[in-house]
Motif scaffolding. Structure first.
Motif, PDB file in Angstrom:
ATOM      1  N   LYS A 169       0.820  -1.208   0.000  1.00 37.54           N
ATOM      2  CA  LYS A 169       0.000   0.000   0.000  1.00 37.54           C
ATOM      3  C   LYS A 169       0.855   1.260   0.000  1.00 37.54           C
ATOM      4  CE  LYS A 169      -4.144  -1.930   2.151  1.00 37.54           C
ATOM      5  NZ  LYS A 169      -5.099  -1.839   3.290  1.00 37.54           N
ATOM      6  N   SER A 170       2.006   1.182   0.662  1.00 43.56           N
ATOM      7  CA  SER A 170       2.865   2.364   0.734  1.00 43.56           C
ATOM      8  C   SER A 170       3.559   2.657  -0.590  1.00 43.56           C
ATOM      9  CB  SER A 170       3.920   2.181   1.834  1.00 43.56           C
ATOM     10  OG  SER A 170       4.724   1.050   1.572  1.00 43.56           O
ATOM     11  N   GLU A 171       3.539   1.696  -1.523  1.00 46.40           N
ATOM     12  CA  GLU A 171       4.190   1.900  -2.817  1.00 46.40           C
ATOM     13  C   GLU A 171       3.214   2.323  -3.910  1.00 46.40           C
ATOM     14  OE1 GLU A 171       7.789  -1.128  -3.265  1.00 46.40           O
ATOM     15  OE2 GLU A 171       5.949  -2.153  -2.671  1.00 46.40           O
ATOM     16  N   ILE A 172       1.939   2.336  -3.612  1.00 41.30           N
ATOM     17  CA  ILE A 172       0.937   2.683  -4.620  1.00 41.30           C
ATOM     18  C   ILE A 172       0.832   4.196  -4.744  1.00 41.30           C
ATOM     19  CG2 ILE A 172      -1.510   2.566  -5.214  1.00 41.30           C
ATOM     20  CD1 ILE A 172      -1.625  -0.118  -3.776  1.00 41.30           C
ATOM     21  N   THR A 173       0.933   4.680  -5.966  1.00 44.15           N
ATOM     22  CA  THR A 173       0.794   6.111  -6.217  1.00 44.15           C
ATOM     23  C   THR A 173      -0.685   6.460  -6.332  1.00 44.15           C
ATOM     24  OG1 THR A 173       2.896   6.123  -7.420  1.00 44.15           O
ATOM     25  CG2 THR A 173       1.436   8.008  -7.751  1.00 44.15           C
ATOM     26  N   ARG A 174      -1.161   7.284  -5.427  1.00 44.08           N
ATOM     27  CA  ARG A 174      -2.576   7.645  -5.409  1.00 44.08           C
ATOM     28  C   ARG A 174      -2.894   8.654  -6.510  1.00 44.08           C
ATOM     29  NH1 ARG A 174      -3.919   3.343  -2.531  1.00 44.08           N
ATOM     30  NH2 ARG A 174      -2.653   3.190  -0.644  1.00 44.08           N
ATOM     31  N   ASN A 177      -1.789  12.228  -5.982  1.00 45.95           N
ATOM     32  CA  ASN A 177      -0.360  12.473  -5.819  1.00 45.95           C
ATOM     33  C   ASN A 177       0.130  13.389  -6.938  1.00 45.95           C
ATOM     34  OD1 ASN A 177       2.592  11.773  -6.491  1.00 45.95           O
ATOM     35  ND2 ASN A 177       2.346  10.925  -4.442  1.00 45.95           N
ATOM     36  N   SER A 182       4.974   7.663  -5.002  1.00 44.97           N
ATOM     37  CA  SER A 182       4.194   7.461  -3.790  1.00 44.97           C
ATOM     38  C   SER A 182       5.015   7.836  -2.564  1.00 44.97           C
ATOM     39  CB  SER A 182       3.745   5.998  -3.680  1.00 44.97           C
ATOM     40  OG  SER A 182       4.864   5.146  -3.533  1.00 44.97           O
ATOM     41  N   HIS A 185       5.551  14.171  -1.238  1.00 48.92           N
ATOM     42  CA  HIS A 185       4.543  15.220  -1.369  1.00 48.92           C
ATOM     43  C   HIS A 185       5.192  16.595  -1.250  1.00 48.92           C
ATOM     44  CE1 HIS A 185       1.677  11.952  -0.529  1.00 48.92           C
ATOM     45  NE2 HIS A 185       2.506  11.612   0.446  1.00 48.92           N
TER      46      HIS A 185
END
Length: 276
Positions: A169-174, A177, A182, A185
């Motif tokens: 989940k921490s590697e998924i680019t929302r 973004n 990911s 920011h």
């Protein structure tokens, strides 16, 4: 696909969704189900390949019933209590004959009749025995879909190319973004602030590790690149900590925060103090 027309072999048991692909295969009343999101696998192509791989695994490891087992399943319209055994009734409602019938192939349908007038009460027992004998002629697995046999034989209908591992989940680019990476920011505490790039990594139940890079100190492009590099380092630390925890047989622990290098980066609050 229209009713009665099977899906193409490549998409057997796979359903396209707006977010990716859903695999659903039922075996003996048990539903085998898994989701493959495009975001989790870096795009639709990889998500589909992983969905097909898992579908193939289920087809090979959980075969359907044999044809004879399926033929013995009691139908709702069966009135004799024995599958494949039927009775012929006379106009007065009395049983005239018992019949054993089994479908083997389109050109081979086995059928034997046993007259009650000739055999009496033995006619039903003989029909049941004949049905069991007919079932012995039925071989192979139930045909669920034309693609299943090819899959079990290893003749995959999809490419055997490289597979990208599933992203955490921490590697998924929302979608919201703005950096393209990911966990990276751009922040501006107030309209007059030059801003800073923030690298942050969360660990479920453990909190987060973060580091900010001031645009005033490093310049916009350099600050962004430093944040991207820091994010990669945080993910590596997180993965290493999880691997160490698993090797030690305990729950994965949160990676320790990395120490900041003097003059290299500032925390988010530090960026605000220095550049506010």
């Amino acid at each position: 696909m229209p009713k009665g027309i099977p899906n193409p072999a490549a998409m057997y048991g796979i359903y396209s969704r707006s977010w990716g692909f859903e695999v659903s295969i039922v075996r003996n009343g048990v539903r085998h189900h898994r989701l493959f999101g495009k975001a989790s696998y870096g795009g639709a192509e990889q998500a589909l390949l992983h969905a097909q791989d898992w579908r193939d695994h289920i087809v090979r490891s959980v075969p359907p019933q044999t044809r004879s087992e399926r033929a013995e399943k009691q139908r709702t319209n069966n009135s004799t209590g024995v599958t494949g055994v039927f009775h012929h009734l006379a106009p007065n409602g009395r049983v005239r004959a018992w019949m054993a019938k089994t479908y083997i192939a389109p050109d081979e349908i086995l059928r034997t009749d046993f007259s009650v007038a000739d055999l009496g009460d033995d006619a039903q027992a003989l029909a049941i025995r004949e049905r069991a004998r007919q079932l012995e002629r039925m071989t192979g697995l139930a045909c669920i879909h034309p693609a299943e046999e090819a899959i079990r034989m290893g003749l995959s209908a999809h490419p055997a190319g490289p597979r990208e591992p599933k992203r955490s989940k921490s590697e998924i680019t929302r979608r919201n973004n703005t950096s393209g990476v990911s966990g990276v920011h751009f922040k501006t505490p107030n309209p007059s602030h030059p801003g800073y790039w923030l690298a942050i990594t969360y660990t479920a139940g453990k909190g987060s590790v973060s580091k900010a890079f001031s645009v005033k100190t490093h310049g916009a492009e350099a600050a962004r690149n430093l944040a991207i590099a820091e994010r990669a380092s945080q993910l590596a630390d997180k993965l290493r900590a999880e691997d160490d925890a698993l090797a030690a047989g305990r729950e994965p622990a949160s990676p320790a925060p990395r120490r900041q290098s003097r003059g290299r980066a500032a925390t988010a609050s530090g960026a605000k103090r220095n550049n506010g």
